[in-house]
Design a protein around this motif. Structure first.
Motif, PDB file in Angstrom:
ATOM      1  N   GLN A  66     -68.268 -21.476 -56.696  1.00  9.62           N
ATOM      2  CA  GLN A  66     -67.669 -20.260 -56.157  1.00  9.62           C
ATOM      3  C   GLN A  66     -67.142 -19.378 -57.283  1.00  9.62           C
ATOM      4  O   GLN A  66     -66.541 -19.864 -58.245  1.00  9.62           O
ATOM      5  N   THR A  67     -67.349 -18.086 -57.144  1.00  7.27           N
ATOM      6  CA  THR A  67     -66.909 -17.127 -58.157  1.00  7.27           C
ATOM      7  C   THR A  67     -65.530 -16.571 -57.791  1.00  7.27           C
ATOM      8  O   THR A  67     -65.082 -16.689 -56.645  1.00  7.27           O
ATOM      9  N   PRO A  68     -64.853 -15.925 -58.750  1.00  6.97           N
ATOM     10  CA  PRO A  68     -63.519 -15.360 -58.467  1.00  6.97           C
ATOM     11  C   PRO A  68     -63.506 -14.343 -57.337  1.00  6.97           C
ATOM     12  O   PRO A  68     -62.463 -14.122 -56.723  1.00  6.97           O
ATOM     13  N   LEU A 107     -72.056 -13.700 -72.413  1.00 10.76           N
ATOM     14  CA  LEU A 107     -71.052 -14.742 -72.607  1.00 10.76           C
ATOM     15  C   LEU A 107     -69.679 -14.280 -72.137  1.00 10.76           C
ATOM     16  O   LEU A 107     -68.939 -15.037 -71.491  1.00 10.76           O
ATOM     17  N   THR A 108     -69.322 -13.030 -72.442  1.00  5.53           N
ATOM     18  CA  THR A 108     -68.021 -12.521 -71.999  1.00  5.53           C
ATOM     19  C   THR A 108     -67.925 -12.532 -70.481  1.00  5.53           C
ATOM     20  O   THR A 108     -66.917 -12.964 -69.905  1.00  5.53           O
ATOM     21  N   GLY A 109     -68.984 -12.053 -69.821  1.00  6.46           N
ATOM     22  CA  GLY A 109     -68.976 -12.007 -68.365  1.00  6.46           C
ATOM     23  C   GLY A 109     -68.940 -13.377 -67.727  1.00  6.46           C
ATOM     24  O   GLY A 109     -68.169 -13.624 -66.783  1.00  6.46           O
ATOM     25  N   MET A 110     -69.754 -14.302 -68.244  1.00  2.87           N
ATOM     26  CA  MET A 110     -69.846 -15.618 -67.625  1.00  2.87           C
ATOM     27  C   MET A 110     -68.604 -16.475 -67.903  1.00  2.87           C
ATOM     28  O   MET A 110     -68.145 -17.210 -67.021  1.00  2.87           O
ATOM     29  N   ILE A 111     -68.066 -16.390 -69.106  1.00  3.03           N
ATOM     30  CA  ILE A 111     -66.837 -17.141 -69.400  1.00  3.03           C
ATOM     31  C   ILE A 111     -65.684 -16.595 -68.559  1.00  3.03           C
ATOM     32  O   ILE A 111     -64.822 -17.353 -68.082  1.00  3.03           O
ATOM     33  N   SER A 112     -65.669 -15.279 -68.345  1.00  5.99           N
ATOM     34  CA  SER A 112     -64.657 -14.683 -67.475  1.00  5.99           C
ATOM     35  C   SER A 112     -64.800 -15.196 -66.049  1.00  5.99           C
ATOM     36  O   SER A 112     -63.807 -15.523 -65.391  1.00  5.99           O
ATOM     37  N   ILE A 113     -66.035 -15.273 -65.557  1.00  4.94           N
ATOM     38  CA  ILE A 113     -66.265 -15.810 -64.213  1.00  4.94           C
ATOM     39  C   ILE A 113     -65.743 -17.237 -64.104  1.00  4.94           C
ATOM     40  O   ILE A 113     -65.120 -17.618 -63.101  1.00  4.94           O
ATOM     41  N   ARG A 114     -65.972 -18.037 -65.136  1.00  4.19           N
ATOM     42  CA  ARG A 114     -65.518 -19.431 -65.122  1.00  4.19           C
ATOM     43  C   ARG A 114     -63.993 -19.544 -65.213  1.00  4.19           C
ATOM     44  O   ARG A 114     -63.426 -20.601 -64.965  1.00  4.19           O
ATOM     45  N   ASN A 115     -63.333 -18.451 -65.590  1.00  2.77           N
ATOM     46  CA  ASN A 115     -61.879 -18.476 -65.755  1.00  2.77           C
ATOM     47  C   ASN A 115     -61.225 -17.379 -64.921  1.00  2.77           C
ATOM     48  O   ASN A 115     -60.525 -16.508 -65.436  1.00  2.77           O
ATOM     49  N   ARG A 116     -61.532 -17.388 -63.611  1.00  4.32           N
ATOM     50  CA  ARG A 116     -60.961 -16.541 -62.564  1.00  4.32           C
ATOM     51  C   ARG A 116     -61.007 -15.043 -62.882  1.00  4.32           C
ATOM     52  O   ARG A 116     -60.174 -14.256 -62.446  1.00  4.32           O
ATOM     53  N   GLY A 117     -62.026 -14.608 -63.643  1.00  5.82           N
ATOM     54  CA  GLY A 117     -62.173 -13.187 -63.950  1.00  5.82           C
ATOM     55  C   GLY A 117     -61.218 -12.709 -65.019  1.00  5.82           C
ATOM     56  O   GLY A 117     -60.843 -11.528 -65.047  1.00  5.82           O
ATOM     57  N   GLU A 149     -73.095 -17.115 -59.952  1.00  3.00           N
ATOM     58  CA  GLU A 149     -73.358 -17.155 -61.390  1.00  3.00           C
ATOM     59  C   GLU A 149     -74.811 -16.823 -61.721  1.00  3.00           C
ATOM     60  O   GLU A 149     -75.094 -16.334 -62.812  1.00  3.00           O
ATOM     61  N   LYS A 150     -75.722 -17.078 -60.798  1.00  2.76           N
ATOM     62  CA  LYS A 150     -77.134 -16.825 -61.043  1.00  2.76           C
ATOM     63  C   LYS A 150     -77.411 -15.339 -61.272  1.00  2.76           C
ATOM     64  O   LYS A 150     -78.402 -14.967 -61.902  1.00  2.76           O
ATOM     65  N   GLN A 151     -76.540 -14.477 -60.776  1.00  5.98           N
ATOM     66  CA  GLN A 151     -76.722 -13.033 -60.937  1.00  5.98           C
ATOM     67  C   GLN A 151     -76.313 -12.542 -62.325  1.00  5.98           C
ATOM     68  O   GLN A 151     -76.569 -11.388 -62.677  1.00  5.98           O
ATOM     69  N   GLY A 152     -75.699 -13.423 -63.120  1.00  6.58           N
ATOM     70  CA  GLY A 152     -75.137 -13.010 -64.396  1.00  6.58           C
ATOM     71  C   GLY A 152     -76.139 -12.454 -65.383  1.00  6.58           C
ATOM     72  O   GLY A 152     -75.853 -11.481 -66.085  1.00  6.58           O
ATOM     73  N   ARG A 153     -77.342 -13.059 -65.461  1.00  4.74           N
ATOM     74  CA  ARG A 153     -78.304 -12.591 -66.465  1.00  4.74           C
ATOM     75  C   ARG A 153     -78.721 -11.149 -66.183  1.00  4.74           C
ATOM     76  O   ARG A 153     -78.814 -10.347 -67.101  1.00  4.74           O
ATOM     77  N   ARG A 154     -78.990 -10.837 -64.947  1.00  3.94           N
ATOM     78  CA  ARG A 154     -79.393  -9.468 -64.626  1.00  3.94           C
ATOM     79  C   ARG A 154     -78.242  -8.491 -64.842  1.00  3.94           C
ATOM     80  O   ARG A 154     -78.428  -7.401 -65.397  1.00  3.94           O
ATOM     81  N   ILE A 155     -77.039  -8.881 -64.395  1.00  2.00           N
ATOM     82  CA  ILE A 155     -75.908  -7.960 -64.455  1.00  2.00           C
ATOM     83  C   ILE A 155     -75.430  -7.744 -65.885  1.00  2.00           C
ATOM     84  O   ILE A 155     -75.222  -6.606 -66.322  1.00  2.00           O
ATOM     85  N   PHE A 156     -75.235  -8.823 -66.643  1.00  2.00           N
ATOM     86  CA  PHE A 156     -74.632  -8.707 -67.973  1.00  2.00           C
ATOM     87  C   PHE A 156     -75.678  -8.559 -69.088  1.00  2.00           C
ATOM     88  O   PHE A 156     -75.633  -7.589 -69.844  1.00  2.00           O
ATOM     89  N   TYR A 157     -76.605  -9.493 -69.181  1.00  2.53           N
ATOM     90  CA  TYR A 157     -77.623  -9.403 -70.233  1.00  2.53           C
ATOM     91  C   TYR A 157     -78.576  -8.238 -69.951  1.00  2.53           C
ATOM     92  O   TYR A 157     -78.888  -7.433 -70.838  1.00  2.53           O
TER      93      TYR A 157
END
Length: 480
Positions: free
Chosen positions: A33-35, A98-108, A258-266
């Motif tokens: 689950q994401t933030p 990395l910034t986006g995904m690490i933020s997701i892993r740490n409640r945004g 989290e699967k959406q991260g590559r399209r959104i951030f990268y």
């Protein structure tokens, strides 16, 4: 033209190849689950669709940087293409992902909290102050830049004070209202205009056979001008930008999986790199070399180049639409710059943002400071912005490197660009007139020593964190 087209192709391939490798290295968990769900508050934390998030992310990160920066970088010639491609694929997109995904892993969490967790408590306070400085500078730059463009278009009936007041009023609303009220509702429309303007200029370059110079060994070092470190700070948002590290947590709080991260951030960083390529190519090809480009810049700055390129290549109507697209870029980054500043301050002093009054009293002082800064020369502001921007990128890359090291994954994907940009930013501030003004050779020596020391400190701290089994995810508690 061949260099330009190959560069565009390489950027696209980078998304499907290296971007996929970065995603695999990080290790996404689609079931986690994401933030947006775990910390939902109806203001900053709420789930939005992937396409909407991607467009918002692109508009958040793509201010005037991928246009003004490459236009100024075009003075160095086709070597600018090389930095945009390599920087975007191996540094900028990695940084954003990395910034986006690490933020997701740490409640945004925003960068200051992530820096405090992974680089030490002192760094939290340092990065907090640094981030606020950067965001206020960004907000100010992204007030004056679109205001100049609008004033050029409407000088007969709209004065500069009225334009500035209108932009500030919009920024205040976008900063304090829930993210789905203005940003989530209008950004998809703005995104379409942005894409149309960029594609229009790019297509015109190709189909008119614009004389875009080719890269060669002879022009890799134009007029004996030192491209290091100046080129790597001049072209920031189109290749690597610390400003993005302040923006990605906005979307990490609205990402559904989290699967959406590559399209959104990268992916959106790659899109920004393509925009940067188009404007760098236009600036190189339409003004008969650096002398002609310098003349236009001296008379009206990058905004004059944008107007000239747009109207000459797309005609009156198409040119106006293209200029409007460029105006939208900084406005849709300026508003989120102030929004990020408000969120970072609120997280730092632990003030809930559910009540609008709490958002207003944090936001108002930011706008007052920004208004005062609009009286400062734009060129000077841009220099400080460039240094603060890339210094923030350095911090974010070291955060990403530490996360991957502690996760026992390939941390070199972040360490290598972090080392390179650490050297570049210290060389710049040691040599530049706005910094210490040391001779360039002396600056190289001192920045190399500082960089080696930082690398050593990083590995000592990383091994200590590994031995202490420092937790990576979900350790930051939600704001009260």
């Amino acid at each position: 033209m061949i260099t330009f087209l190959v560069s565009i192709v390489l950027l696209v391939l980078g998304y499907f190849t290296y971007g996929k490798y970065i995603e695999k290295t990080f290790g996404v968990n689609p079931e986690r689950q994401t933030p947006a769900y775990t910390h939902a508050d109806g203001v900053d934390y709420l789930p939005m669709g992937e396409k909407k998030n991607a467009l918002i992310q692109l508009l958040n990160i793509a201010g005037v940087g991928p246009i003004f920066g490459p236009i100024l970088g075009a003075l160095y010639g086709p070597v600018a293409f090389l930095w945009i491609v390599l920087g975007c694929i191996f540094a900028g997109a990695v940084h954003d992902y990395l910034t986006g995904m690490i933020s997701i892993r740490n409640r945004g969490a925003h960068l200051p909290e992530l820096a405090g967790k992974f680089l030490g408590k002192v760094m939290k306070h340092v990065v907090n102050a640094f981030s606020i400085l950067l965001l206020v500078l960004v907000g100010t730059v992204f007030v004056t830049a679109p205001a100049d463009l609008l004033h050029n278009m409407t000088s007969s009936w709209l004065s500069m004070p009225i334009i500035l007041a209108a932009i500030f009023a919009y920024y205040l609303l976008a900063t304090i209202l829930p993210i789905d009220k203005i940003i989530g509702r209008f950004y998809p429309i703005f995104g379409a205009l942005l894409v149309i303007s960029a594609v229009g200029v790019g297509a015109a370059l190709v189909f008119t056979g614009a004389p875009i110079p080719e890269i060669s060994l002879a022009n890799m070092h134009p007029d004996k001008a030192p491209i290091f470190p100046l080129l790597f700070l001049t072209i920031s948002c189109g290749a690597l930008s610390g400003f993005h590290a302040t923006q990605t947590p906005i979307i990490s709080r609205t990402t559904q999986t989290e699967k959406q991260g590559r399209r959104i951030f990268y992916g959106m960083m790659i899109a920004e790199g393509i925009i940067a390529m188009i404007w760098a190519a236009a600036a190189m090809s339409l003004f008969h070399g650096s002398a002609g480009l310098n003349e236009v810049l001296a008379n009206g700055g990058p905004a004059a180049v944008v107007s000239e390129v747009s109207t000459s290549m797309l005609g009156a109507i198409g040119g106006t639409l293209a200029v409007l697209g460029v105006i939208i870029l900084p406005i849709t980054s300026g508003d989120t710059a102030f929004r990020s500043a408000r969120m970072i301050i609120a997280d730092y002093i632990k003030v809930s943002q559910k009540k609008i009054a709490s958002r207003i009293w944090i936001a108002i002082p930011l706008f007052v400071i920004s208004f005062v800064l609009t009286r400062v020369d734009f060129t000077l502001l841009w220099r400080y912005f460039s240094w603060a921007n890339q210094s923030t990128a350095v911090i974010a890359l070291w955060v990403g490197a530490m996360y991957l090291f502690l996760a026992r994954k390939n941390y070199y994907i972040a360490v290598i660009p972090a080392i390179f940009m650490t050297m570049a930013t210290f060389t710049y501030i040691l040599n530049a007139p706005i910094g210490f003004g040391l001779p360039v050779n002396v600056s190289y020596i001192f920045s190399a020593i500082i960089t080696v020391a930082i690398v050593a400190v990083f590995f000592v701290a990383a091994r200590r964190g590994l031995s202490q089994n420092l937790p990576l995810d979900d350790e930051l508690k939600p704001t009260a």
